[in-house]
Design a protein around this motif. Sequence first.
Motif, PDB file in Angstrom:
ATOM      1  N   THR A 111       4.487  11.332   8.225  1.00  0.00           N
ATOM      2  CA  THR A 111       4.686   9.947   7.266  1.00  0.00           C
ATOM      3  C   THR A 111       6.657  10.757   7.146  1.00  0.00           C
ATOM      4  O   THR A 111       7.011  10.130   6.413  1.00  0.00           O
ATOM      5  CB  THR A 111       4.033  11.106   6.204  1.00  0.00           C
ATOM      6  OG1 THR A 111       4.260  12.305   6.231  1.00  0.00           O
ATOM      7  CG2 THR A 111       2.543  10.482   6.434  1.00  0.00           C
ATOM      8  N   ARG A 122      -3.690   4.886  10.432  1.00  0.00           N
ATOM      9  CA  ARG A 122      -4.944   3.496   9.852  1.00  0.00           C
ATOM     10  C   ARG A 122      -5.652   4.751  11.614  1.00  0.00           C
ATOM     11  O   ARG A 122      -6.672   3.969  11.316  1.00  0.00           O
ATOM     12  CB  ARG A 122      -4.508   2.252   9.557  1.00  0.00           C
ATOM     13  CG  ARG A 122      -4.840   1.841   8.939  1.00  0.00           C
ATOM     14  CD  ARG A 122      -4.026   0.519   7.984  1.00  0.00           C
ATOM     15  NE  ARG A 122      -3.818   0.383   6.919  1.00  0.00           N
ATOM     16  CZ  ARG A 122      -3.717  -1.093   6.811  1.00  0.00           C
ATOM     17  NH1 ARG A 122      -2.768  -2.062   7.726  1.00  0.00           N
ATOM     18  NH2 ARG A 122      -3.793  -1.328   5.275  1.00  0.00           N
ATOM     19  N   ALA A 130       4.091   5.532   1.171  1.00  0.00           N
ATOM     20  CA  ALA A 130       3.601   3.558   1.641  1.00  0.00           C
ATOM     21  C   ALA A 130       4.887   2.873   0.187  1.00  0.00           C
ATOM     22  O   ALA A 130       5.111   2.173   0.719  1.00  0.00           O
ATOM     23  CB  ALA A 130       2.657   3.662   2.514  1.00  0.00           C
ATOM     24  N   ARG A 153      -5.023  10.165   4.041  1.00  0.00           N
ATOM     25  CA  ARG A 153      -5.179   9.144   3.595  1.00  0.00           C
ATOM     26  C   ARG A 153      -4.588   9.389   2.139  1.00  0.00           C
ATOM     27  O   ARG A 153      -3.818   8.358   1.695  1.00  0.00           O
ATOM     28  CB  ARG A 153      -6.387   8.800   3.440  1.00  0.00           C
ATOM     29  CG  ARG A 153      -6.601   7.370   2.317  1.00  0.00           C
ATOM     30  CD  ARG A 153      -6.510   7.016   4.010  1.00  0.00           C
ATOM     31  NE  ARG A 153      -6.736   4.672   3.671  1.00  0.00           N
ATOM     32  CZ  ARG A 153      -7.330   4.047   4.547  1.00  0.00           C
ATOM     33  NH1 ARG A 153      -6.727   4.708   6.248  1.00  0.00           N
ATOM     34  NH2 ARG A 153      -7.292   3.135   4.457  1.00  0.00           N
ATOM     35  N   ARG A 176       2.332   2.793   7.654  1.00  0.00           N
ATOM     36  CA  ARG A 176       0.748   2.521   7.604  1.00  0.00           C
ATOM     37  C   ARG A 176       0.378   2.783   8.711  1.00  0.00           C
ATOM     38  O   ARG A 176      -1.629   2.580   8.643  1.00  0.00           O
ATOM     39  CB  ARG A 176       1.055   0.861   7.352  1.00  0.00           C
ATOM     40  CG  ARG A 176       1.392   0.855   6.149  1.00  0.00           C
ATOM     41  CD  ARG A 176       1.749  -0.401   5.616  1.00  0.00           C
ATOM     42  NE  ARG A 176      -0.182  -1.519   5.679  1.00  0.00           N
ATOM     43  CZ  ARG A 176      -0.318  -2.932   5.598  1.00  0.00           C
ATOM     44  NH1 ARG A 176       1.174  -3.531   5.983  1.00  0.00           N
ATOM     45  NH2 ARG A 176      -0.601  -3.223   6.114  1.00  0.00           N
ATOM     46  N   ARG A 177       0.738   2.531  10.297  1.00  0.00           N
ATOM     47  CA  ARG A 177       0.031   2.677  11.286  1.00  0.00           C
ATOM     48  C   ARG A 177      -0.035   3.913  11.325  1.00  0.00           C
ATOM     49  O   ARG A 177      -1.231   3.981  12.705  1.00  0.00           O
ATOM     50  CB  ARG A 177       1.244   1.869  12.645  1.00  0.00           C
ATOM     51  CG  ARG A 177       1.105   0.384  12.948  1.00  0.00           C
ATOM     52  CD  ARG A 177       2.121  -0.006  13.635  1.00  0.00           C
ATOM     53  NE  ARG A 177       2.673  -1.324  13.514  1.00  0.00           N
ATOM     54  CZ  ARG A 177       3.891  -1.301  12.793  1.00  0.00           C
ATOM     55  NH1 ARG A 177       4.486  -0.676  13.496  1.00  0.00           N
ATOM     56  NH2 ARG A 177       4.511  -2.729  13.506  1.00  0.00           N
ATOM     57  N   VAL A 188       8.294   1.705   6.025  1.00  0.00           N
ATOM     58  CA  VAL A 188       6.622   1.443   5.465  1.00  0.00           C
ATOM     59  C   VAL A 188       5.354   0.781   7.230  1.00  0.00           C
ATOM     60  O   VAL A 188       3.647   1.766   6.791  1.00  0.00           O
ATOM     61  CB  VAL A 188       6.491  -0.003   4.483  1.00  0.00           C
ATOM     62  CG1 VAL A 188       4.758  -0.428   3.550  1.00  0.00           C
ATOM     63  CG2 VAL A 188       6.907   0.782   2.767  1.00  0.00           C
ATOM     64  N   GLN A 192      -0.243  -2.480  -0.229  1.00  0.00           N
ATOM     65  CA  GLN A 192       0.609  -2.456   0.782  1.00  0.00           C
ATOM     66  C   GLN A 192       0.833  -0.816   1.876  1.00  0.00           C
ATOM     67  O   GLN A 192       1.213  -1.079   2.806  1.00  0.00           O
ATOM     68  CB  GLN A 192       2.419  -2.862   0.727  1.00  0.00           C
ATOM     69  CG  GLN A 192       2.453  -4.380  -0.131  1.00  0.00           C
ATOM     70  CD  GLN A 192       3.794  -4.596  -0.139  1.00  0.00           C
ATOM     71  OE1 GLN A 192       5.101  -4.001   0.024  1.00  0.00           O
ATOM     72  NE2 GLN A 192       4.302  -5.817  -0.994  1.00  0.00           N
ATOM     73  N   ALA A 193       0.061  -0.377   1.188  1.00  0.00           N
ATOM     74  CA  ALA A 193      -0.162   1.386   1.187  1.00  0.00           C
ATOM     75  C   ALA A 193      -1.834   0.705   1.500  1.00  0.00           C
ATOM     76  O   ALA A 193      -2.477   0.511   1.104  1.00  0.00           O
ATOM     77  CB  ALA A 193       0.257   1.767   0.110  1.00  0.00           C
ATOM     78  N   PRO A 194      -2.154   1.950   2.678  1.00  0.00           N
ATOM     79  CA  PRO A 194      -3.231   2.244   3.120  1.00  0.00           C
ATOM     80  C   PRO A 194      -3.292   3.370   1.558  1.00  0.00           C
ATOM     81  O   PRO A 194      -3.531   3.301   2.142  1.00  0.00           O
ATOM     82  CB  PRO A 194      -3.060   3.689   4.530  1.00  0.00           C
ATOM     83  CG  PRO A 194      -1.550   3.541   4.278  1.00  0.00           C
ATOM     84  CD  PRO A 194      -0.733   3.119   3.501  1.00  0.00           C
ATOM     85  N   GLY A 227      -0.430   9.223   2.811  1.00  0.00           N
ATOM     86  CA  GLY A 227      -0.073   8.130   3.454  1.00  0.00           C
ATOM     87  C   GLY A 227       0.497   7.083   2.505  1.00  0.00           C
ATOM     88  O   GLY A 227       1.116   6.324   2.427  1.00  0.00           O
ATOM     89  N   GLU A 228      -0.567   6.831   1.473  1.00  0.00           N
ATOM     90  CA  GLU A 228      -0.512   6.131   0.381  1.00  0.00           C
ATOM     91  C   GLU A 228       0.731   5.816  -0.852  1.00  0.00           C
ATOM     92  O   GLU A 228       0.632   5.505  -1.012  1.00  0.00           O
ATOM     93  CB  GLU A 228      -2.148   5.802  -0.448  1.00  0.00           C
ATOM     94  CG  GLU A 228      -1.685   4.887  -1.611  1.00  0.00           C
ATOM     95  CD  GLU A 228      -3.090   5.058  -2.610  1.00  0.00           C
ATOM     96  OE1 GLU A 228      -3.281   5.021  -3.825  1.00  0.00           O
ATOM     97  OE2 GLU A 228      -3.765   5.540  -2.391  1.00  0.00           O
TER      98      GLU A 228
END
Length: 549
Positions: A214, A232, A67, A60, A228-229, A224, A431-433, A63-64
Amino acid sequence: MSEDRSVSRGLRQRHIAMIALGGAIGAGLFVGSGVGIAAAGPGIVVSYVVAGVLTVLVMRMLGEMSAARPGSGSFAAHATRAWGPWAGLLAGWMYWALLVVSVAAEAIGASRIVAGWLPQVPAWVWVAAFMALFTATNLAGVRHFGELEFWFAGVKAASICAFILLGAAAVLTGRTPAAENLTTHGGLLPHGWHGVAVGTIAAVFAYGGLETVTIAAAECEDPVAAVRRAVRTVLWRVALFYVGSMAVIVAVVPWDDPAVAGGPYAAAIGRIGVPGAAQLMNAVVLVALLSAMNANIYGSSRMLHALAARGDAPRLLTRRGRPTDRGHGGPNGVDGANGANGANGVDGASAAPTGTGRAVLASAAFGFASVVLSLVWPRTVFPFLLNSIGTAILVVWILIAASHLRLHGRRQRAHGPERQPGPQRERGPQQAPPMWGFPYLGYLALAAMAGVLVFMLADPGSRSQVLCTGAWTAALLLVAGLRRRRRGPDADPAAAPTAPTAATPTAPTAATASAAAAAAVTAAPDAGFAAAAVTAAARTAPGTGRPRS
């Protein structure tokens, strides 16, 4: 936004989706998990849940950041921006060593499986064939890598889903005595919570490789959206592939069955009554090993290319050339409009040059050299190499968590991306997780990883891995310190009040010669090398953060 303009956009969304799915299934899951089951018994389910929670938190955070600032540098680029060049150098070389040594372990494991089917052909011939195949594939371009991984991942995902369905059917129909397997033979926790802790260590290393997506996303049409996909969906992938399959195994076959140590999935399928279970699982493990080899050569080459682009590796490993995707007309693989400041958020001085062929050859050559070392000194040099990168994934994860805590806090203090000028503005958190419970869960993840390291240091069976990786870390930090002294403190991007520019190239793949792999080497040589490959499912890559020297 600072997307990496120095890499091609050769991967498609279908490639990324399947890489994200298949990255959760490595050889370590198929083979190395037997070590964890032997230590924890049915409690291995708890071990995989605990390690899975830690993995989800790390993903997480990664990913943030990815993204917000997509780039093939991934966590190494974030570490450079957060803490300075020393962090990028440490992350880049640590992960590169992890990948190239893992390539050797995977090549050996794969060759032994095929040699078992065709004993008239020496195992070294298969090693050479696999190394040549995947080196050529990576030299041919990222599209070929993505296509191979797409099919490899499809086979792995289909195999694990079929296994879970077969196991669930066997339990529900009473074909196997699930209740007896879980409650007898010492009960749910036959070795107590200490066994669960040992199993958690094995599980942590089996999860290595989920972060690959990533990095691969940087070479996708929409980085991006791909990040995100992938982030998540990491929660259900962990729950299904890891926790779900462990629950099926301990329900179908007694945890202390001798066959579990050699291959828990094969043992479970054999207990269900599937004909040719052993050879069937050998084929699946072979696919997992070949997939990891392909990904790790790719990842290590991008990592080495990024290190060379920043001056942290010999410059001859990279070269300037024409951009790899149309529309980026600059002579250095950067949009011609970029100039000095980078109209696309890429600093012209720090943008990475194109051309990764030399890095591919160098990484593959080191992997092949490691295979030779394993044949010449099987009891000394190669085990040392495996131990030296045994806890590398934890070092990388610690850098991810520490970088997220610093960069997220820095962005909050600057009141978000609105304060950053023009095209260099980062994508906003919306726009980011986003990471949950900032900063508390980040600190919790750091404390958990530190706890794993302390436990391994106290455990005689895994202490050598911590010490070897610690020595490797200290050597890299010494090199980084000497480089900083030579360049001067002004070169440190971490001193800047806002996040520095651009991202350089680097790459995916992953894996780690984990504690589980090391233990498996002792218990079952063939399974051990496969387990070492399992953890070899990690992909990563460094970024930029400072101008060329």
